[in-house]
Design a protein around this motif. Structure first.
Motif, PDB file in Angstrom:
ATOM      1  N   UNK A 153     -10.577  -1.972   2.274  1.00  0.00           N
ATOM      2  CA  UNK A 153      -9.538  -0.953   2.201  1.00  0.00           C
ATOM      3  C   UNK A 153      -9.087  -0.568   3.607  1.00  0.00           C
ATOM      4  N   UNK A 154     -10.052  -0.405   4.477  1.00  0.00           N
ATOM      5  CA  UNK A 154      -9.726  -0.063   5.861  1.00  0.00           C
ATOM      6  C   UNK A 154      -8.863  -1.148   6.492  1.00  0.00           C
ATOM      7  N   UNK A 155      -9.238  -2.401   6.224  1.00  0.00           N
ATOM      8  CA  UNK A 155      -8.481  -3.503   6.807  1.00  0.00           C
ATOM      9  C   UNK A 155      -7.052  -3.521   6.278  1.00  0.00           C
ATOM     10  N   UNK A 156      -6.903  -3.280   4.979  1.00  0.00           N
ATOM     11  CA  UNK A 156      -5.556  -3.242   4.402  1.00  0.00           C
ATOM     12  C   UNK A 156      -4.736  -2.143   5.040  1.00  0.00           C
ATOM     13  N   UNK A 157      -5.353  -0.988   5.208  1.00  0.00           N
ATOM     14  CA  UNK A 157      -4.651   0.138   5.818  1.00  0.00           C
ATOM     15  C   UNK A 157      -4.254  -0.187   7.250  1.00  0.00           C
ATOM     16  N   UNK A 158      -5.178  -0.819   7.975  1.00  0.00           N
ATOM     17  CA  UNK A 158      -4.915  -1.116   9.383  1.00  0.00           C
ATOM     18  C   UNK A 158      -3.823  -2.162   9.533  1.00  0.00           C
ATOM     19  N   UNK A 159      -3.725  -3.062   8.546  1.00  0.00           N
ATOM     20  CA  UNK A 159      -2.756  -4.141   8.660  1.00  0.00           C
ATOM     21  C   UNK A 159      -1.360  -3.696   8.237  1.00  0.00           C
ATOM     22  N   UNK A 160      -1.287  -2.575   7.544  1.00  0.00           N
ATOM     23  CA  UNK A 160      -0.015  -2.133   7.003  1.00  0.00           C
ATOM     24  C   UNK A 160       0.741  -1.326   8.045  1.00  0.00           C
ATOM     25  N   UNK A 163      -0.533  -8.864   3.922  1.00  0.00           N
ATOM     26  CA  UNK A 163      -0.505  -7.994   5.097  1.00  0.00           C
ATOM     27  C   UNK A 163      -1.565  -8.322   6.124  1.00  0.00           C
ATOM     28  N   UNK A 164      -2.768  -8.635   5.667  1.00  0.00           N
ATOM     29  CA  UNK A 164      -3.828  -8.870   6.649  1.00  0.00           C
ATOM     30  C   UNK A 164      -3.543 -10.133   7.457  1.00  0.00           C
ATOM     31  N   UNK A 165      -2.926 -11.132   6.809  1.00  0.00           N
ATOM     32  CA  UNK A 165      -2.566 -12.358   7.506  1.00  0.00           C
ATOM     33  C   UNK A 165      -1.339 -12.094   8.375  1.00  0.00           C
ATOM     34  N   UNK A 166      -0.412 -11.311   7.847  1.00  0.00           N
ATOM     35  CA  UNK A 166       0.795 -10.972   8.588  1.00  0.00           C
ATOM     36  C   UNK A 166       0.459 -10.391   9.953  1.00  0.00           C
ATOM     37  N   UNK A 167      -0.501  -9.472   9.971  1.00  0.00           N
ATOM     38  CA  UNK A 167      -0.862  -8.847  11.232  1.00  0.00           C
ATOM     39  C   UNK A 167      -1.370  -9.874  12.232  1.00  0.00           C
ATOM     40  N   UNK A 168      -2.163 -10.842  11.727  1.00  0.00           N
ATOM     41  CA  UNK A 168      -2.682 -11.878  12.618  1.00  0.00           C
ATOM     42  C   UNK A 168      -1.561 -12.751  13.176  1.00  0.00           C
ATOM     43  N   UNK A 169      -0.624 -13.125  12.320  1.00  0.00           N
ATOM     44  CA  UNK A 169       0.465 -13.994  12.755  1.00  0.00           C
ATOM     45  C   UNK A 169       1.320 -13.265  13.802  1.00  0.00           C
ATOM     46  N   UNK A 170       1.556 -11.994  13.593  1.00  0.00           N
ATOM     47  CA  UNK A 170       2.358 -11.245  14.550  1.00  0.00           C
ATOM     48  C   UNK A 170       1.648 -11.127  15.896  1.00  0.00           C
ATOM     49  N   UNK A 223       0.806  -1.217   0.000  1.00  0.00           N
ATOM     50  CA  UNK A 223       0.000   0.000   0.000  1.00  0.00           C
ATOM     51  C   UNK A 223       0.836   1.261   0.000  1.00  0.00           C
ATOM     52  N   UNK A 224       1.945   1.243   0.758  1.00  0.00           N
ATOM     53  CA  UNK A 224       2.792   2.430   0.846  1.00  0.00           C
ATOM     54  C   UNK A 224       3.319   2.817  -0.520  1.00  0.00           C
ATOM     55  N   UNK A 225       3.769   1.817  -1.270  1.00  0.00           N
ATOM     56  CA  UNK A 225       4.345   2.073  -2.590  1.00  0.00           C
ATOM     57  C   UNK A 225       3.262   2.568  -3.549  1.00  0.00           C
ATOM     58  N   UNK A 226       2.114   1.915  -3.533  1.00  0.00           N
ATOM     59  CA  UNK A 226       1.032   2.298  -4.441  1.00  0.00           C
ATOM     60  C   UNK A 226       0.558   3.716  -4.131  1.00  0.00           C
ATOM     61  N   UNK A 227       0.468   4.019  -2.877  1.00  0.00           N
ATOM     62  CA  UNK A 227       0.019   5.340  -2.474  1.00  0.00           C
ATOM     63  C   UNK A 227       0.973   6.414  -2.993  1.00  0.00           C
ATOM     64  N   UNK A 228       2.256   6.107  -2.899  1.00  0.00           N
ATOM     65  CA  UNK A 228       3.267   7.064  -3.337  1.00  0.00           C
ATOM     66  C   UNK A 228       3.211   7.270  -4.842  1.00  0.00           C
ATOM     67  N   UNK A 229       3.021   6.179  -5.597  1.00  0.00           N
ATOM     68  CA  UNK A 229       3.195   6.239  -7.037  1.00  0.00           C
ATOM     69  C   UNK A 229       1.935   6.594  -7.809  1.00  0.00           C
ATOM     70  N   UNK A 230       0.765   6.380  -7.228  1.00  0.00           N
ATOM     71  CA  UNK A 230      -0.440   6.414  -8.054  1.00  0.00           C
ATOM     72  C   UNK A 230      -1.253   7.686  -7.891  1.00  0.00           C
ATOM     73  N   UNK A 231      -1.899   8.078  -8.995  1.00  0.00           N
ATOM     74  CA  UNK A 231      -2.869   9.158  -8.935  1.00  0.00           C
ATOM     75  C   UNK A 231      -4.220   8.599  -8.522  1.00  0.00           C
ATOM     76  N   UNK A 232      -4.556   7.479  -9.152  1.00  0.00           N
ATOM     77  CA  UNK A 232      -5.806   6.840  -8.789  1.00  0.00           C
ATOM     78  C   UNK A 232      -5.550   5.376  -8.494  1.00  0.00           C
TER      79      UNK A 232
END
Lengths: 476, 404
Positions: A296-303, B255-262, A260-269
């Motif tokens: 999307x929220x879950x991805x953000x929270x996991x990153x 990533x979502x699985x990674x968080x769970x494992x950690x 997500x960090x990389x995509x956020x940096x590189x992308x317009x949309x």
């Protein structure tokens, strides 16, 4: 944040790539005769546009179909459904929209002819001759793994010069000079001409891949996880290089990544994909600042984020369901922390929930499935059947699932489970081109629940005769 | 291990925690055609009881080799244990206040007893770490057969027949196996198997695997990546080890699985009071989960300190560069601070700061002399000449702000 304006004045307003309802299904074959027994729906109805000079980000977990979609767009694999257009003008796009709204048999001969005309000139999988060559020149791809995408037996000069040779752009000394200038533009040099890929580090190899992609001066490049095999310090070099090249040459990128960090940096949309469908789509600012889909929220929270002070890494429970039998309704509902009854609960969810209590399903002998929402579970004896019936009815079933249950009845040794059928969830604009497929935020989700069942269920049964087959598998 | 300071608490008081392992001047070389590769070249650090120590660095910096040397998994040849020692205190030895054992010197049999029992390891790719031809049950059971035969024999009471005892250690020969299938022994063998099943199921339940009994009967290819990693964690923690080495356990996961494992590792660590050596290339991850951090570059340690110290005020130019290179919300496109160049070759290196070829602040001394590790307050140490005090005879580098 977007240094290049999305539309450039030199040409009529057009998209570089228009993806319209693209599907890519892979057949599952079985037995000596290789009978097709099912379809893996890797990409299942995705639509978006990439405008000149912009970077479109495609993000999702492994197996969500982002790479397959990238391959479809670059013409490496033909899509099994939907259409991909190259350089489709806004005018033609509007015409297509109009015609697509009319059902196939009702179209006039004129309209058909028009579609044919547009397809012949722009549609990627039917292009031929000169148009096809133009497309191939202008659409290049950089792969994730530079080990396997660079031929180990070729010299750098051949690797990078190959596209120029194939398209008869240059030969002899001119070819060498062209290759050198390409290498220089990606930070390598003449000294690297006569080396093999294994003599380079990962970052340098990725530079060679980029040089090869640039050889024919394309308009559009698909970047399929270009940095995921690299270390952060080298990743930063490559990302900076990609941005520089984009500025210099006015390139358009499709940037595929799981980071997500990389995509956020590189992308317009950005389009967030889950299980072959787009879950959310919007500018990177909107998507990250104000996500409107729980995935999307879950991805953000996991990153994990270096910049944030708080440690708030949160994962998702469960695993990604099989794309061969994707969940009904919203495909994310099986793992969604905020799922509602309308999100598409089905028999498979009930079975998955029962599996957690392993003793319950021990006596299962057969499953008769009339549709994904309606099935009968047969058991060895009446006791286990009634235990399952009770568990579904009174147990600690997720409340949303319970609310979606239309009926549970136990008759002798079988349990009949029926859920209220729902429509598939579609992407909806929630303002400023920000699209989401979450019922919590769309008009679709505001429809009354439960839906008027009579007309709905008969429709579904007619449309879906194949799903009424009988299987005795415990789960998908 | 009933001290009150056990657990994951604030960084204060950690210095007084007893040690679990102490690595001193570890050198591991590899013989290659081009010469001797100094993969790990004089590495020293300590792991304290109950802490999570992060070992960070890029590909090829020697972090995995360092970790593998703890249980002597570096193949030799081509690997050479060229020097140094790894002292290890098990819970028992600490309780008896006895001397530590040197993991690099003990005989092979002793190593076998420690591997998987006192020191366990979780590998990077769960797909490769599990044997595809064996069921999950037999792979987890092996830990118990190897290290917990007494526990397996518990239901048999005091007087255990020799054959059963041998079976519980997996020492039976083929004719003994045949005997175990015959009526007088069959019931006992079944009892033994049930006991092992019970232990395996228990271990799997610990890692929150749903339906442990179903999972036990399945094979690795039937499980998802996250589930396989859970099985590996169950295997690693089955014997309640003193030290858990986690070598990039989540790199192959989403990533979502990674968080769970950690979450799972942290929870089990707290409950079992295990120390963790966490190896990763992902700085943001290390920041989230580790108490202390050791940063490696090209076979050397260049910076150590508590997570707080290292991440809030990184000292070494490499650490600074690495942190600036991670894309985050405040970066502008095209302005990511990349570290130019690549990791140097480690074949017969000459004395010099290993980072001098990529360091924008390098001066003459950096190219000719190895920097010493200096303390810069608290537990924070760094190996960079910029933090040495000069007597005026040589120029020392000064670190200006890292690339704007």
């Amino acid at each position: 944040m977007n240094s290049l304006s999305p539309q450039q004045p030199k040409v009529a307003r057009r998209a570089v790539i228009s993806v319209r309802g693209v599907e890519k299904h892979f057949p599952i074959k079985e037995g000596t005769l290789q009978r097709v027994v099912g379809q893996v729906r890797a990409v299942d109805g995705v639509s978006f546009e990439v405008r000149p000079g912009e970077t479109m980000g495609l993000v999702g977990e492994s197996g969500c179909g982002k790479t397959t979609l990238g391959r479809c767009i670059s013409g490496l694999v033909p899509p099994t459904g939907g259409k991909i257009y190259f350089r489709l003008s806004d005018q033609d796009a509007a015409r297509l929209d109009e015609i697509d709204a009319i059902p196939e048999p009702d179209r006039s001969a004129e309209q058909r002819k028009e579609v044919e005309r547009i397809d012949a000139n722009h549609r990627v999988d039917v292009l031929s001759g000169k148009a096809w060559r133009t497309y191939r020149r202008n659409c290049q791809i950089v792969f994730q793994d530079s080990f396997s995408s660079l031929n180990p037996r070729q010299l750098v000069k051949d690797l990078v010069g190959r596209p120029l040779q194939v398209h008869k752009e240059a030969s002899g000394q001119e070819l060498i000079e062209r290759v050198v200038s390409l290498l220089e533009s990606v930070g390598l040099g003449r000294q690297h001409l006569y080396r093999y890929p294994h003599q380079f580090s990962g970052g340098q190899r990725q530079r060679i891949s980029i040089a090869r992609a640039l050889a024919l001066d394309p308009e559009f490049i698909v970047l399929d996880e270009p940095t995921s095999a690299l270390d952060v310090s080298v990743q930063a070099q490559i990302l900076n290089l990609l941005h520089e090249l984009q500025k210099e040459r006015g390139l358009t990128y499709l940037f595929i990544s799981h980071d997500l960090g990389v995509v956020r940096l590189m992308s317009d949309r950005i389009a967030v994909m889950y299980l072959g469908k787009v879950a959310e789509y919007g500018t990177s600012m909107e998507l990250f600042g104000d996500p409107h889909h729980p995935y999307t929220e879950a991805l953000l929270a996991a990153n994990p984020d270096m910049a944030s002070e708080e440690s708030v890494m949160k994962g998702l429970s469960g695993t990604v369901p099989s794309p061969a039998n994707p969940p009904e309704g919203c495909r994310f509902h099986t793992r969604c922390p905020v799922a509602t009854p309308a999100c598409g609960w089905e028999v498979d969810d009930a079975v998955a929930w029962l599996q957690v209590h392993e003793t319950l399903l021990a006596g299962l002998t057969a499953v008769q499935r009339r549709s994904n929402f309606d099935a009968t579970l047969d058991f060895q004896d009446e006791d286990s059947a009634s235990a399952v019936g009770r568990a579904i009815h009174d147990g600690d079933v997720p409340p949303a699932m319970k609310a979606a249950l239309e009926m549970v009845s136990t008759e002798g040794r079988s349990v009949h489970v029926r859920f209220i059928p729902v429509e598939p969830v579609w992407l909806e604009d929630i303002g400023d081109g920000h699209l989401t497929a979450c019922l919590l935020h769309t008009r679709q989700g505001k429809q009354p629940w439960p839906p008027q069942p009579i007309a709905d269920s008969s429709n579904r049964a007619a449309a879906n005769p194949s799903s009424a087959s009988t299987t005795n598998s415990k789960a998908r | 291990m009933t001290q009150s300071q056990v657990g994951i608490d604030t960084t204060q008081g950690q210095a007084t925690r007893p040690l679990v392992a102490s690595v001193r001047d570890l050198k591991i070389y590899f013989e290659a055609k081009a010469g001797v590769v100094h993969a790990v070249d004089g590495v020293s650090f300590e792991i304290r009881d109950g802490e999570t120590l992060g070992l960070v660095g890029e590909t090829g910096c020697g972090k995995s080799v360092t970790a593998r040397s703890f249980i002597r998994l570096v193949p030799s040849p081509p690997g050479i244990y060229a020097g140094g020692q790894i002292d290890f205190w098990s819970t028992e030895s600490r309780r008896n206040r006895s001397e530590p054992i040197d993991l690099l010197q003990i005989p092979h049999e002793e190593m076998l007893a420690i591997r998987g029992d006192r020191i366990a390891m979780i590998f990077q790719d769960p797909g490769k770490a599990l044997n595809p031809a064996l069921s999950i049950r037999s792979q987890v059971a092996e830990v118990f057969y190897q290290h917990r035969s007494e526990e397996i024999l518990e239901p048999f009471g005091e007087d255990v027949p020799r054959l059963i005892r041998r079976a519980a250690r997996q020492q039976t020969r083929s004719f003994e196996k045949f005997l175990l299938n015959l009526p007088p022994w069959r019931a006992k063998a079944a009892k033994l198997r049930m006991r092992v099943d019970e232990l395996v199921a228990q271990a799997l339940t610990e890692t929150q695997i749903p339906n442990p009994r179903t999972i036990m009967a399945s094979y690795p290819h039937e499980l998802s990546g996250g589930m396989k990693q859970r099985v590996l964690i169950a295997q690693a923690l089955a014997c309640n080890p003193d030290l858990l080495i986690a070598d990039e356990p989540t790199t192959a996961l989403d990533v979502t699985i990674q968080a769970r494992i950690l979450e799972l590792i942290a929870e089990l660590q707290e409950r079992l009071e295990t120390s963790v050596l966490y190896i990763s290339h992902d700085l943001s991850l290390v920041k989230e989960i580790c108490d202390r951090v050791v940063v490696m570059y090209a076979g050397r340690i260049i910076e150590t300190g508590t997570t707080e110290e290292v991440f809030s005020a990184p000292k070494h130019p490499y650490t600074r560069g690495l942190m600036a290179a991670v894309p985050s919300a405040h970066h502008r496109r095209g302005e990511l601070a990349a570290i130019e160049g690549t990791v140097p070759e480690l074949v017969d290196p000459s004395p010099a700061c290993r980072f001098n070829t990529r360091c924008p602040f390098a001066v003459d001394i950096c190219r000719t002399v190895d920097p010493e590790v200096v303390a810069v307050g608290g537990e924070h140490t760094v190996a960079c000449f910029a933090y040495n005090t000069s007597d005026g005879s040589v120029d020392l580098p000064t670190l200006e702000r890292w690339v704007s």
